[in-house]
Design a protein around this motif. Structure first.
Motif, PDB file in Angstrom:
ATOM      1  N   PRO A  54     -39.439 -42.732 -56.011  1.00 40.56           N
ATOM      2  CA  PRO A  54     -39.581 -43.969 -57.179  1.00 40.56           C
ATOM      3  C   PRO A  54     -38.906 -43.082 -58.349  1.00 40.56           C
ATOM      4  N   GLY A  55     -38.045 -44.373 -58.819  1.00 35.17           N
ATOM      5  CA  GLY A  55     -36.893 -44.200 -60.068  1.00 35.17           C
ATOM      6  C   GLY A  55     -35.809 -43.775 -59.695  1.00 35.17           C
ATOM      7  N   ASP A  56     -35.458 -43.609 -58.427  1.00 30.31           N
ATOM      8  CA  ASP A  56     -34.199 -43.210 -57.983  1.00 30.31           C
ATOM      9  C   ASP A  56     -33.108 -44.430 -57.990  1.00 30.31           C
ATOM     10  N   ASN A  57     -32.109 -44.350 -58.579  1.00 27.98           N
ATOM     11  CA  ASN A  57     -30.863 -45.284 -58.462  1.00 27.98           C
ATOM     12  C   ASN A  57     -30.079 -45.235 -57.124  1.00 27.98           C
ATOM     13  N   ILE A  58     -30.263 -46.247 -56.403  1.00 28.33           N
ATOM     14  CA  ILE A  58     -29.248 -46.202 -54.957  1.00 28.33           C
ATOM     15  C   ILE A  58     -27.726 -46.384 -55.409  1.00 28.33           C
ATOM     16  N   ILE A  59     -27.386 -47.578 -56.161  1.00 27.81           N
ATOM     17  CA  ILE A  59     -26.287 -47.691 -56.818  1.00 27.81           C
ATOM     18  C   ILE A  59     -26.345 -48.104 -58.220  1.00 27.81           C
ATOM     19  N   GLU A  60     -25.410 -47.818 -59.056  1.00 31.33           N
ATOM     20  CA  GLU A  60     -25.485 -48.107 -60.436  1.00 31.33           C
ATOM     21  C   GLU A  60     -24.370 -49.157 -60.850  1.00 31.33           C
ATOM     22  N   GLY A  65     -18.521 -49.014 -55.186  1.00 37.94           N
ATOM     23  CA  GLY A  65     -19.045 -49.058 -54.049  1.00 37.94           C
ATOM     24  C   GLY A  65     -18.760 -48.117 -52.927  1.00 37.94           C
ATOM     25  N   SER A  66     -19.632 -47.459 -52.288  1.00 36.12           N
ATOM     26  CA  SER A  66     -18.951 -46.408 -51.175  1.00 36.12           C
ATOM     27  C   SER A  66     -19.883 -46.449 -49.840  1.00 36.12           C
ATOM     28  N   ALA A  67     -20.924 -47.644 -49.811  1.00 32.55           N
ATOM     29  CA  ALA A  67     -21.703 -47.820 -48.606  1.00 32.55           C
ATOM     30  C   ALA A  67     -22.288 -49.058 -48.681  1.00 32.55           C
ATOM     31  N   PHE A  68     -22.804 -49.715 -47.285  1.00 32.19           N
ATOM     32  CA  PHE A  68     -23.478 -50.745 -47.135  1.00 32.19           C
ATOM     33  C   PHE A  68     -24.777 -50.443 -46.714  1.00 32.19           C
ATOM     34  N   TYR A  69     -25.918 -51.150 -47.411  1.00 29.13           N
ATOM     35  CA  TYR A  69     -27.342 -50.840 -47.283  1.00 29.13           C
ATOM     36  C   TYR A  69     -28.174 -51.764 -46.806  1.00 29.13           C
ATOM     37  N   TYR A  70     -29.044 -51.272 -45.972  1.00 29.16           N
ATOM     38  CA  TYR A  70     -29.921 -52.231 -45.142  1.00 29.16           C
ATOM     39  C   TYR A  70     -31.273 -51.731 -45.511  1.00 29.16           C
ATOM     40  N   ILE A  71     -32.204 -52.578 -45.954  1.00 25.86           N
ATOM     41  CA  ILE A  71     -33.713 -52.105 -46.256  1.00 25.86           C
ATOM     42  C   ILE A  71     -34.602 -52.245 -45.193  1.00 25.86           C
ATOM     43  N   GLY A  95     -24.626 -54.051 -51.165  1.00 27.60           N
ATOM     44  CA  GLY A  95     -23.385 -53.168 -51.381  1.00 27.60           C
ATOM     45  C   GLY A  95     -22.108 -53.648 -50.463  1.00 27.60           C
ATOM     46  N   GLU A  96     -22.147 -54.732 -49.921  1.00 23.98           N
ATOM     47  CA  GLU A  96     -20.913 -55.341 -49.306  1.00 23.98           C
ATOM     48  C   GLU A  96     -19.932 -55.756 -50.270  1.00 23.98           C
ATOM     49  N   ARG A  97     -20.257 -56.583 -51.349  1.00 27.41           N
ATOM     50  CA  ARG A  97     -19.285 -57.198 -52.281  1.00 27.41           C
ATOM     51  C   ARG A  97     -18.640 -56.038 -52.828  1.00 27.41           C
ATOM     52  N   SER A  98     -18.937 -54.893 -53.238  1.00 24.14           N
ATOM     53  CA  SER A  98     -18.281 -54.190 -53.786  1.00 24.14           C
ATOM     54  C   SER A  98     -17.285 -53.435 -52.808  1.00 24.14           C
ATOM     55  N   LEU A  99     -17.385 -53.355 -51.460  1.00 26.64           N
ATOM     56  CA  LEU A  99     -16.798 -52.811 -50.630  1.00 26.64           C
ATOM     57  C   LEU A  99     -15.600 -53.860 -50.158  1.00 26.64           C
ATOM     58  N   LEU A 100     -16.070 -55.112 -50.150  1.00 29.03           N
ATOM     59  CA  LEU A 100     -15.053 -56.272 -49.533  1.00 29.03           C
ATOM     60  C   LEU A 100     -14.131 -56.613 -50.634  1.00 29.03           C
ATOM     61  N   MET A 101     -14.565 -56.708 -51.909  1.00 32.96           N
ATOM     62  CA  MET A 101     -13.795 -57.286 -53.172  1.00 32.96           C
ATOM     63  C   MET A 101     -13.049 -56.211 -53.939  1.00 32.96           C
ATOM     64  N   SER A 102     -13.498 -54.815 -53.531  1.00 35.02           N
ATOM     65  CA  SER A 102     -12.801 -53.714 -54.126  1.00 35.02           C
ATOM     66  C   SER A 102     -12.996 -53.951 -55.690  1.00 35.02           C
ATOM     67  N   PRO A 104     -16.053 -53.198 -59.115  1.00 36.81           N
ATOM     68  CA  PRO A 104     -17.120 -52.307 -59.572  1.00 36.81           C
ATOM     69  C   PRO A 104     -18.548 -53.133 -59.056  1.00 36.81           C
ATOM     70  N   THR A 105     -19.787 -52.137 -58.877  1.00 38.31           N
ATOM     71  CA  THR A 105     -20.764 -52.803 -58.215  1.00 38.31           C
ATOM     72  C   THR A 105     -21.428 -53.735 -59.686  1.00 38.31           C
ATOM     73  N   ASN A 106     -21.923 -54.912 -59.405  1.00 44.30           N
ATOM     74  CA  ASN A 106     -22.312 -55.772 -60.653  1.00 44.30           C
ATOM     75  C   ASN A 106     -23.820 -55.601 -61.091  1.00 44.30           C
ATOM     76  N   ALA A 107     -24.520 -54.483 -60.528  1.00 41.95           N
ATOM     77  CA  ALA A 107     -25.845 -54.413 -60.867  1.00 41.95           C
ATOM     78  C   ALA A 107     -26.189 -53.008 -60.330  1.00 41.95           C
ATOM     79  N   THR A 108     -27.293 -52.554 -61.043  1.00 39.87           N
ATOM     80  CA  THR A 108     -28.111 -51.358 -60.316  1.00 39.87           C
ATOM     81  C   THR A 108     -29.142 -51.515 -59.323  1.00 39.87           C
ATOM     82  N   VAL A 109     -29.193 -51.003 -58.279  1.00 41.91           N
ATOM     83  CA  VAL A 109     -30.482 -51.251 -57.484  1.00 41.91           C
ATOM     84  C   VAL A 109     -31.158 -49.853 -57.487  1.00 41.91           C
ATOM     85  N   THR A 110     -32.321 -49.960 -57.714  1.00 44.03           N
ATOM     86  CA  THR A 110     -33.333 -48.957 -57.915  1.00 44.03           C
ATOM     87  C   THR A 110     -34.563 -49.063 -57.182  1.00 44.03           C
TER      88      THR A 110
END
Length: 222
Positions: A54-60, A65-71, A95-102, A104-110
């Motif tokens: 709890p409280g951990d940021n997965i991406i900021e 972006g450095s990975a693709f994530y599946y919940i 996570g795919e948008r940052s990888l494909l579009m090169s 920065p990530t447009n939101a924080t996922v936590t």
């Protein structure tokens, strides 16, 4: 068949069951539905598991972006400019948008602070190298098109009217093209006054909620 035999020979029963469960989940993910079994198996073998607290940021927001994530388990919050904008549930991906579009990530996922131990989060992570080895050709074109369709910064003045493609009791549907990206959308136009007069307000609100909830490459979330 050879792939199945290899899995059974090199893994324990629990590992084999886990492998096939992951492969089934990945097969039903929009991003990877078009993969061959061989490529899908390669992807599953390269999955790493992340169990954040709890409280951990997965991406900021703003990071590379450095990975693709599946919940696989649990829920995550999407925070943009300090505001909670969405909640991602099981079987969601990010996570795919940052990888494909090169870009920065447009939101924080936590992980929500109030996540209870019994509601733990489990993520399947595919690193950038594996993602790029697999996502190419038609799969790459599909994902790129899907991301363009999900672009939420589209403004009415950016759209060029092409023609009417549908007329119904709830409104008119126009085919429009984005003047810069050339992406085409089906734009529904509703007369609020007439909708209220015809008692369509609840139906239209329900339709909007359904479109927001459904994850499909042909649905643009505004």
């Amino acid at each position: 068949t050879s792939s199945l035999e290899e899995v059974w020979k090199t893994n324990s029963l629990s590992q084999s069951v886990e492998f096939f469960a992951r492969r089934s989940a990945i097969k039903n993910t929009h991003a990877f539905r078009g993969l061959s079994r061989q490529m899908r198996d390669m992807l599953v073998k390269n999955i790493s598991v992340l169990r954040p607290q709890p409280g951990d940021n997965i991406i900021e927001q703003g990071s590379k972006g450095s990975a693709f994530y599946y919940i696989a388990l649990g829920e995550l919050h999407v925070i943009k400019d300090g505001t909670l904008v969405a909640t991602l549930g099981e079987r969601s991906t990010f996570g795919e948008r940052s990888l494909l579009m090169s870009e920065p990530t447009n939101a924080t996922v936590t992980v929500p602070e109030n996540t209870a131990p019994m509601d733990s989060v489990e993520l399947w992570v595919i690193d950038e190298t594996t993602f790029r080895q697999i996502v190419k050709g038609p799969i790459l074109s599909h994902l790129t098109s899907r991301l363009q369709l999900s672009e939420t910064s589209v403004k009415l003045e950016d759209l060029k009217l092409e023609r009417t493609i549908g007329v119904g009791g709830g409104g008119i549907v126009k085919l429009v093209t984005h003047t810069k990206s050339k992406t085409r959308y089906a734009l529904k136009i509703v007369n609020r006054k007439k909708a209220v007069q015809r008692g369509l307000s609840a139906a239209l609100a329900n339709e909007r909620q359904v479109l927001i909830a459904v994850d499909h490459p042909f649905i643009m979330k505004l």
